[in-house]
Design a protein around this motif. Structure first.
Motif, PDB file in Angstrom:
ATOM      1  N   ARG A  59       6.272 -12.150  -7.512  1.00 43.66           N
ATOM      2  CA  ARG A  59       7.201 -12.508  -6.445  1.00 43.66           C
ATOM      3  C   ARG A  59       7.095 -11.570  -5.264  1.00 43.66           C
ATOM      4  N   SER A  60       6.660 -10.354  -5.502  1.00 45.30           N
ATOM      5  CA  SER A  60       6.647  -9.352  -4.429  1.00 45.30           C
ATOM      6  C   SER A  60       5.578  -8.304  -4.715  1.00 45.30           C
ATOM      7  N   GLY A  61       5.254  -7.540  -3.681  1.00 43.27           N
ATOM      8  CA  GLY A  61       4.389  -6.389  -3.837  1.00 43.27           C
ATOM      9  C   GLY A  61       2.901  -6.636  -3.693  1.00 43.27           C
ATOM     10  N   VAL A  62       2.468  -7.878  -3.803  1.00 43.87           N
ATOM     11  CA  VAL A  62       1.030  -8.146  -3.768  1.00 43.87           C
ATOM     12  C   VAL A  62       0.439  -7.789  -2.409  1.00 43.87           C
ATOM     13  N   TRP A  63       1.089  -8.259  -1.330  1.00 41.11           N
ATOM     14  CA  TRP A  63       0.567  -7.969   0.007  1.00 41.11           C
ATOM     15  C   TRP A  63       0.640  -6.476   0.299  1.00 41.11           C
ATOM     16  N   ALA A  64       1.678  -5.822  -0.194  1.00 42.49           N
ATOM     17  CA  ALA A  64       1.800  -4.376   0.012  1.00 42.49           C
ATOM     18  C   ALA A  64       0.685  -3.638  -0.711  1.00 42.49           C
ATOM     19  N   ALA A  65       0.372  -4.065  -1.927  1.00 42.46           N
ATOM     20  CA  ALA A  65      -0.717  -3.428  -2.676  1.00 42.46           C
ATOM     21  C   ALA A  65      -2.036  -3.595  -1.929  1.00 42.46           C
TER      22      ALA A  65
END
Length: 165
Positions: A59-65
Motif C-alpha cells: 500500500r505504501s513505501g514502494v515509490w519511496a524505496a
C-alpha cells in the motif's frame, strides 16, 4: 582541508561540497542546515512514501524505496563511504515512515510530512535571508544541490568524527 584544496582534489563530490560551502558560510545558516536539511530529506521520503501503489500487495513505501535507491546510487557513485552513511540515513528514514504509518496511519504520516517540509523550508529560507547568509540557496542555480545538501551535512558529521569520505 579548505575549499580550494577540496576543489583541487579533483573529486566531483569535493567540487560540489566546495561550491555548496561557498553559499553556506554564515554559522547560523550552517546550524539551521544541520537541522533543516535532514528534516527536509525525511519529509520528502515520507511524502513519496504516501504515494499509493495500485495493483500490488504494497500500500505504501514502494515509490519511496525506489527514490531512496536512486539517490543512494548517486551518493555511492560520488563516494563509497558517504554512500554507506546515506544508506544508513535512508534506512532510518524508511523505518521512521513505517513506524509512523503503523502507529498513526498513512493520512497522519502525510500530514506530519507536509508540516515538517513546510517548517524546514521556512528555516532554510531564514538561514539564507539577508539577516544571515544573504545568498540564494544553491539549488536555485543547479537542482543537483538538492541532493548535495544531505551529503554535505553528513560530510560535516564525518569530519567531526575524523572519518574520511
Amino acid at each position: 582541508m579548505n575549499a580550494e584544496q577540496r576543489t583541487q582534489s579533483g573529486r566531483r563530490i569535493d567540487q560540489l561540497f566546495a561550491s555548496y560551502s561557498d553559499d553556506h558560510r554564515h554559522p547560523v545558516n550552517q546550524r539551521i542546515h544541520m537541522v533543516c536539511v535532514p528534516a527536509i530529506l525525511w519529509s520528502v521520503v515520507a511524502l513519496v512514501w504516501c504515494i499509493p501503489v495500485a495493483g500490488t500487495l504494497f500500500r505504501s513505501g514502494v515509490w519511496a524505496a525506489l527514490a531512496m535507491f536512486v539517490a543512494w546510487a548517486f551518493y555511492n557513485r560520488m563516494s563509497r563511504r558517504l554512500g554507506l552513511g546515506m544508506l544508513a540515513v535512508f534506512f532510518f528514514c524508511g523505518c521512521l515512515c513505517r513506524l509512523i504509518e503503523t502507529r498513526l496511519g498513512l493520512p497522519m504520516l502525510l500530514k506530519i510530512a507536509v508540516a515538517v517540509f513546510v517548517v524546514a523550508w521556512i528555516g532554510q529560507f531564514i538561514g539564507h535571508s539577508r539577516w544571515f547568509e544573504g545568498r540564494k540557496p544553491s539549488f536555485l542555480t543547479d537542482l543537483t544541490y538538492l541532493l548535495v545538501g544531505p551529503a554535505w551535512v553528513l560530510a560535516k558529521f564525518y569530519r567531526q568524527m575524523d572519518w574520511k569520505y
